[in-house]
Design a protein around this motif. Structure first.
Motif, PDB file in Angstrom:
ATOM      1  N   LYS A   2      70.301   1.633  11.975  1.00  0.00           N
ATOM      2  CA  LYS A   2      71.442   1.041  11.286  1.00  0.00           C
ATOM      3  C   LYS A   2      71.050  -0.272  10.620  1.00  0.00           C
ATOM      4  O   LYS A   2      70.050  -0.893  10.995  1.00  0.00           O
ATOM      5  N   LYS A   4      72.281  -3.260  10.805  1.00  0.00           N
ATOM      6  CA  LYS A   4      72.155  -4.447  11.664  1.00  0.00           C
ATOM      7  C   LYS A   4      70.881  -4.383  12.496  1.00  0.00           C
ATOM      8  O   LYS A   4      70.301  -5.425  12.816  1.00  0.00           O
ATOM      9  N   GLU A   5      70.437  -3.179  12.829  1.00  0.00           N
ATOM     10  CA  GLU A   5      69.174  -3.050  13.573  1.00  0.00           C
ATOM     11  C   GLU A   5      67.991  -3.398  12.675  1.00  0.00           C
ATOM     12  O   GLU A   5      67.017  -4.003  13.125  1.00  0.00           O
ATOM     13  N   LEU A   8      67.752  -7.129  12.597  1.00  0.00           N
ATOM     14  CA  LEU A   8      67.141  -7.646  13.829  1.00  0.00           C
ATOM     15  C   LEU A   8      65.636  -7.419  13.819  1.00  0.00           C
ATOM     16  O   LEU A   8      64.856  -8.272  14.231  1.00  0.00           O
ATOM     17  N   ASN A  70      77.947 -10.949  14.883  1.00  0.00           N
ATOM     18  CA  ASN A  70      78.509 -11.216  16.219  1.00  0.00           C
ATOM     19  C   ASN A  70      77.746 -10.474  17.318  1.00  0.00           C
ATOM     20  O   ASN A  70      78.336  -9.673  18.045  1.00  0.00           O
ATOM     21  N   PRO A  71      76.457 -10.696  17.467  1.00  0.00           N
ATOM     22  CA  PRO A  71      75.688  -9.917  18.451  1.00  0.00           C
ATOM     23  C   PRO A  71      76.148 -10.193  19.879  1.00  0.00           C
ATOM     24  O   PRO A  71      76.624 -11.298  20.182  1.00  0.00           O
ATOM     25  N   VAL A  72      76.004  -9.177  20.722  1.00  0.00           N
ATOM     26  CA  VAL A  72      76.299  -9.327  22.156  1.00  0.00           C
ATOM     27  C   VAL A  72      75.138  -8.720  22.953  1.00  0.00           C
ATOM     28  O   VAL A  72      74.238  -8.093  22.393  1.00  0.00           O
ATOM     29  N   ALA A  73      75.199  -8.925  24.263  1.00  0.00           N
ATOM     30  CA  ALA A  73      74.246  -8.323  25.194  1.00  0.00           C
ATOM     31  C   ALA A  73      72.794  -8.559  24.750  1.00  0.00           C
ATOM     32  O   ALA A  73      72.452  -9.670  24.371  1.00  0.00           O
ATOM     33  N   ILE A  74      71.989  -7.499  24.740  1.00  0.00           N
ATOM     34  CA  ILE A  74      70.552  -7.705  24.488  1.00  0.00           C
ATOM     35  C   ILE A  74      70.307  -8.239  23.071  1.00  0.00           C
ATOM     36  O   ILE A  74      69.368  -9.009  22.853  1.00  0.00           O
ATOM     37  N   ASP A  75      71.168  -7.887  22.122  1.00  0.00           N
ATOM     38  CA  ASP A  75      70.996  -8.401  20.759  1.00  0.00           C
ATOM     39  C   ASP A  75      71.234  -9.910  20.713  1.00  0.00           C
ATOM     40  O   ASP A  75      70.511 -10.650  20.041  1.00  0.00           O
ATOM     41  N   ARG A  77      70.926 -11.953  23.267  1.00  0.00           N
ATOM     42  CA  ARG A  77      69.823 -12.613  23.983  1.00  0.00           C
ATOM     43  C   ARG A  77      68.576 -12.686  23.097  1.00  0.00           C
ATOM     44  O   ARG A  77      67.860 -13.684  23.106  1.00  0.00           O
ATOM     45  N   PHE A 208      64.175 -13.943  29.527  1.00  0.00           N
ATOM     46  CA  PHE A 208      65.622 -14.023  29.300  1.00  0.00           C
ATOM     47  C   PHE A 208      66.072 -12.899  28.367  1.00  0.00           C
ATOM     48  O   PHE A 208      67.062 -12.207  28.625  1.00  0.00           O
ATOM     49  N   ALA A 212      67.220 -10.526  31.076  1.00  0.00           N
ATOM     50  CA  ALA A 212      68.449 -11.313  31.269  1.00  0.00           C
ATOM     51  C   ALA A 212      68.345 -12.203  32.502  1.00  0.00           C
ATOM     52  O   ALA A 212      69.339 -12.441  33.191  1.00  0.00           O
TER      53      ALA A 212
END
Lengths: 220, 248
Positions: A2, A4-5, A8, A70-75, A77, A208, A212
């Protein structure tokens, strides 16, 4: 993949390129110091601006990614880690430049080979290069199995640093005329020790991102 | 305290909810997230028995509010719904005045004392952060209000009968960002008094307003944890794939 990927992935690729550049700066700094190679030292100084440019680009791209996706979780981090990693790499780049300037320093003639050996500067460089290279592999392979091993090398760096202070203390007591050069050598070795600290910070950021877990400050 | 134990729910032969157990503390906000058709709204509607209105449905397991199973035969559904208010995706004010919309639940419950009703309307509108905007036009039609105001009016209407639990099914999905922000601020302030369960497709909203988040997929509760954990370090790969947009 995708959109957004892809974004990244592009961010990660920039950090990869920056990391390779800084690793090369450190390896060249080692060569420049050990062989008093002024030409190589000039090369390091000339490439420092590229390191700075990478930091600015990565900071900007990370800010944009956070604002737009608006990244969350592993993105999340990953993005937070990449900001800190690029800042840390930039600091290591600065220290490499400082080492290059030390090579040019007319106030400080070449140290006797015997003292260089007693200071274990070559070993110190070898440890730092391996810390920076191994942590790079950890990031690229997204595998933190080696993190403990890399972090343990920071203790080796600290031990060499403490030993170097004792060696210089003795040397300067016996050669008080060399005090100016001795002080500059302390500052030079201090730069190497700080590179070790920063390499440990890089590993903490990778852990991290991937696991995490917060390792910094002994996780108070 | 709200608790479900081994809830299974069926629409005819379709197994919509599968063995769901969870606990929700009083005065907290719990968000349910998940893809369309995952069962989160069905699960939400269990708590005020709205699913009873749908033909050919079947439930097993226990749904407890303050340790009482609300699906016991002795439970009066009307009484249950007084205690468990609900706000829907689209604002649905009645074609009446602003005042009468809020007073409606009280009048249906045979409360006639005018001063009490007026006081309750004012308090509910204040609690819904709408009083300042409508206090001078209480007799005007509720349909003249903006979408965001209408939704807060519906929240005030739900609060007027003094529930302890508020169910919200995508309460801000039809609203602009300013109205959404007001609803989110409202949710934050209401949790001092109410236990709130919200279904939302907006994950950032879930992250902003809730204390705990449950992720549903294919009728299963995949993960239920503190919201901060779910959005920073989810324990299940399915949750991570969904919230990072890698699902599907």
């Amino acid at each position: 993949m995708k959109h957004k990927e892809n974004e990244l992935q592009a961010l990660k690729e920039d950090v990869t390129q920056m990391w390779k550049l800084v690793l090369s700066q450190l390896e060249k700094a080692q060569q420049a110091f050990l062989y008093q190679d002024a030409k190589m030292a000039e090369e390091i100084v000339g490439r420092e601006k590229r390191v700075d440019a990478f930091e600015l680009k990565i900071d900007c791209d990370c800010e944009n990614y956070i604002a737009l996706y608006n990244p969350v979780a592993i993105d999340l981090r990953l993005v937070l880690s990449l900001i800190k990693i690029s800042n840390t790499l930039e600091r290591i780049g600065d220290f490499c430049e400082g080492i290059a300037y030390h090579v040019f320093d007319k106030d400080c003639p070449t140290l006797e080979r015997k003292i260089v050996e007693e200071l274990q500067i070559e070993s110190l460089f070898d440890i730092l290069v391996s810390m920076l290279a191994d942590s790079f592999v950890a990031l690229v392979s997204e595998n933190t199995d080696t993190s403990e091993k890399i972090l343990s090398k920071e203790r080796d760096v600290d031990a060499i640093y403490r030993n170097a202070i004792d060696v210089l203390d003795n040397y300067l007591h016996q050669n008080p005329a060399a005090i100016r050069c001795g002080l500059k050598t302390v500052l030079f070795i201090r730069k190497l020790k700080r590179i070790g600290d920063h390499c440990a910070n890089l590993v903490e950021e990778i852990v991290f991102y991937i696991d995490a877990k917060v390792l910094k400050h002994g996780n108070i | 305290m709200i608790e479900t134990k081994n809830i299974d729910f069926y629409y005819g032969n379709f197994h919509a909810l599968k063995n769901i157990s969870m606990k929700m503390d009083a005065n907290t906000v719990t968000a349910f997230i998940g893809p369309s058709g995952c069962g989160k709204s069905t699960f939400l509607r269990l708590f005020n028995r709205m699913n009873d209105l749908i033909d050919n449905t079947h439930l097993t397991g226990e749904c407890l509010i303050n340790e009482q199973n609300i699906y016991q035969k002795s439970v009066q559904v009307d009484e249950l719904r007084k205690n468990v208010g609900m706000v829907f995706q689209k604002p649905n004010p009645f074609p009446k005045s602003i005042f009468e919309n809020v007073a409606y639940g009280l009048r249906v419950n045979d409360i006639r004392k005018k001063t009490f009703i007026a006081q309750q309307v004012e308090e509910s509108l204040k609690a819904a952060a709408l009083w300042g905007e409508v206090k001078d036009k209480l007799k005007k039609s509720a349909l003249e209000l903006s979408g965001g105001q209408q939704q807060r009016l519906c929240i005030a209407r739900a609060l007027a009968i003094s529930p302890s639990i508020l169910l919200m099914d995508e309460p801000a999905s039809a609203l602009d960002p300013i109205s959404t922000s007001k609803i989110e601020e409202l949710i934050y302030s209401l949790k001092k008094t109410y236990t709130i369960i919200i279904v939302t497709h907006n994950m950032q909203q879930a992250a902003r307003v809730s204390d705990k988040t449950g992720f549903f997929m294919l009728g299963e509760l995949v993960e239920f944890n503190d919201t901060k954990t779910v959005f920073l370090n989810p324990k299940k790969v399915e949750t991570q794939n969904y919230i990072t947009g890698r699902f599907g």
